[in-house]
Design an enzyme around this catalytic site. Sequence first.
Site, PDB file in Angstrom:
ATOM      1  N   LYS A  20       0.817  -1.221   0.000  1.00 33.58           N
ATOM      2  CA  LYS A  20       0.000   0.000   0.000  1.00 33.58           C
ATOM      3  C   LYS A  20       0.849   1.268   0.000  1.00 33.58           C
ATOM      4  O   LYS A  20       0.630   2.160  -0.788  1.00 33.58           O
ATOM      5  CB  LYS A  20      -0.875   0.074   1.266  1.00 33.58           C
ATOM      6  N   ARG A  95     -10.311   2.001   7.690  1.00 30.03           N
ATOM      7  CA  ARG A  95      -9.912   0.664   8.095  1.00 30.03           C
ATOM      8  C   ARG A  95     -11.076  -0.141   8.657  1.00 30.03           C
ATOM      9  O   ARG A  95     -10.893  -1.280   9.051  1.00 30.03           O
ATOM     10  CB  ARG A  95      -8.856   0.789   9.188  1.00 30.03           C
ATOM     11  N   ARG A 132      11.039  -6.090   5.854  1.00 24.38           N
ATOM     12  CA  ARG A 132      10.749  -4.661   5.751  1.00 24.38           C
ATOM     13  C   ARG A 132      11.670  -3.824   6.644  1.00 24.38           C
ATOM     14  O   ARG A 132      11.880  -4.132   7.806  1.00 24.38           O
ATOM     15  CB  ARG A 132       9.285  -4.476   6.169  1.00 24.38           C
ATOM     16  N   ARG A 165      10.251  -1.463  11.968  1.00 28.49           N
ATOM     17  CA  ARG A 165       9.217  -0.733  12.688  1.00 28.49           C
ATOM     18  C   ARG A 165       8.970  -1.373  14.040  1.00 28.49           C
ATOM     19  O   ARG A 165       8.992  -2.579  14.170  1.00 28.49           O
ATOM     20  CB  ARG A 165       7.924  -0.743  11.877  1.00 28.49           C
ATOM     21  N   ARG A 176      -2.437  -7.402  13.691  1.00 29.65           N
ATOM     22  CA  ARG A 176      -2.892  -6.511  12.621  1.00 29.65           C
ATOM     23  C   ARG A 176      -3.519  -7.293  11.470  1.00 29.65           C
ATOM     24  O   ARG A 176      -4.518  -6.880  10.905  1.00 29.65           O
ATOM     25  CB  ARG A 176      -1.732  -5.640  12.098  1.00 29.65           C
TER      26      ARG A 176
HETATM   27  P1  ADP Z   1       0.046  -1.607   8.621  1.00 26.71           P
HETATM   28  O1  ADP Z   1      -0.687  -1.418   7.319  1.00 26.71           O
HETATM   29  O2  ADP Z   1       1.291  -2.411   8.485  1.00 26.71           O
HETATM   30  O3  ADP Z   1      -0.834  -2.114   9.722  1.00 26.71           O
HETATM   31  P2  ADP Z   1       0.048   1.296   9.136  1.00 26.71           P
HETATM   32  O4  ADP Z   1       1.258   2.116   9.021  1.00 26.71           O
HETATM   33  O5  ADP Z   1      -1.037   1.492   8.120  1.00 26.71           O
HETATM   34  O6  ADP Z   1       0.581  -0.205   9.128  1.00 26.71           O
HETATM   35  O7  ADP Z   1      -0.625   1.474  10.583  1.00 26.71           O
HETATM   36  C1  ADP Z   1       0.132   1.324  11.765  1.00 26.71           C
HETATM   37  C2  ADP Z   1      -0.784   1.430  12.984  1.00 26.71           C
HETATM   38  O8  ADP Z   1      -1.393   2.734  13.036  1.00 26.71           O
HETATM   39  C3  ADP Z   1      -1.963   0.472  13.028  1.00 26.71           C
HETATM   40  O9  ADP Z   1      -1.616  -0.790  13.538  1.00 26.71           O
HETATM   41  C4  ADP Z   1      -2.938   1.224  13.944  1.00 26.71           C
HETATM   42  O10 ADP Z   1      -2.568   1.111  15.297  1.00 26.71           O
HETATM   43  C5  ADP Z   1      -2.720   2.667  13.530  1.00 26.71           C
HETATM   44  N1  ADP Z   1      -3.655   3.070  12.445  1.00 26.71           N
HETATM   45  C6  ADP Z   1      -3.310   3.471  11.197  1.00 26.71           C
HETATM   46  N2  ADP Z   1      -4.393   3.779  10.473  1.00 26.71           N
HETATM   47  C7  ADP Z   1      -5.472   3.576  11.278  1.00 26.71           C
HETATM   48  C8  ADP Z   1      -6.882   3.692  11.112  1.00 26.71           C
HETATM   49  N3  ADP Z   1      -7.426   4.109   9.959  1.00 26.71           N
HETATM   50  N4  ADP Z   1      -7.672   3.373  12.169  1.00 26.71           N
HETATM   51  C9  ADP Z   1      -7.164   2.959  13.329  1.00 26.71           C
HETATM   52  N5  ADP Z   1      -5.856   2.819  13.555  1.00 26.71           N
HETATM   53  C10 ADP Z   1      -5.000   3.108  12.551  1.00 26.71           C
END
Ligand code: ADP
Length: 224
Positions: A20, A95, A132, A165, A176
């Site tokens: 993504k 999400r 990663r 990370r 996740r």
């Molecule tokens: P990944 O796609 O690997 O889970 P992201 O960088 O998109 O990583 O997100 C990292 C963290 O940020 C998530 O695990 C969550 O805790 C938080 N997060 C990101 N976007 C959202 C969202 N839209 N709603 C709730 N939590 C979010």
Amino acid sequence: MADRAFGPRIVVLGRQGSGKGTQATRLASKYAVPHVSTGEAFRAAVKEGTELGRTVQGYMDRGDLVPDEVVEAVIKAHLFGPRAPAGFVLDGFPRNVAQAEALELMAGPRGLDVVLNLEASKDEVLRRIAGRRVCSACGANYNVVDHPPRSAGVCDACGSALHQRDDDTEEAVSRRLELYEAVTAPLIDWYRQRGLLANVDAMGSPEEVGSRALDAVEAARDRR
Ligand code: ADP
Ligand code: ZN
């Protein structure tokens, strides 16, 4: 007649590790619109030690979702405030269905142009996440196997150190992925019903996937 007066409004969906961030970055630069990643916005807030950072850190470390109202406020400020950009590429939001409904309201009558669903198998995403690495300063993404930096452990773009990370631990990643299946994957049908969904095969190199993603966006814009 396609409405090309504005930059496109694109949402990118896909499992953790589906690419993504990489594809959102490419599309944003192609269309000269901002790439908005909620995950990156939160990581930056944690690093800067802001109030937002303190609010979200625990959720992120566990791999849990940050509460909807917190995320929605960030999106509203970035994308629908007084200096709203004409188009955007959204990565990591929405999400769950509640967030998608909130976005639908914020987006108003113009709505979105397309929702790309990056499809990659679970085995493939686990492999990608294990390799990663991310730049501690500029946030650029690398993979020790597929996309290594020119010099090991050092960012090509800015020369800073690369690291894993904090939330790429085995437990947080499996949490996740679980949450993805349970609350995010239902958005695929939700957007299909609204005629916005485009599936993109996300197996292959970033360039291959990128050209499929671009084709999908162009096809959607032609239909508008
Ligand atoms: P990944 O796609 O690997 O889970 P992201 O960088 O998109 O990583 O997100 C990292 C963290 O940020 C998530 O695990 C969550 O805790 C938080 N997060 C990101 N976007 C959202 C969202 N839209 N709603 C709730 N939590 C979010
Ligand atoms: Zn860097």
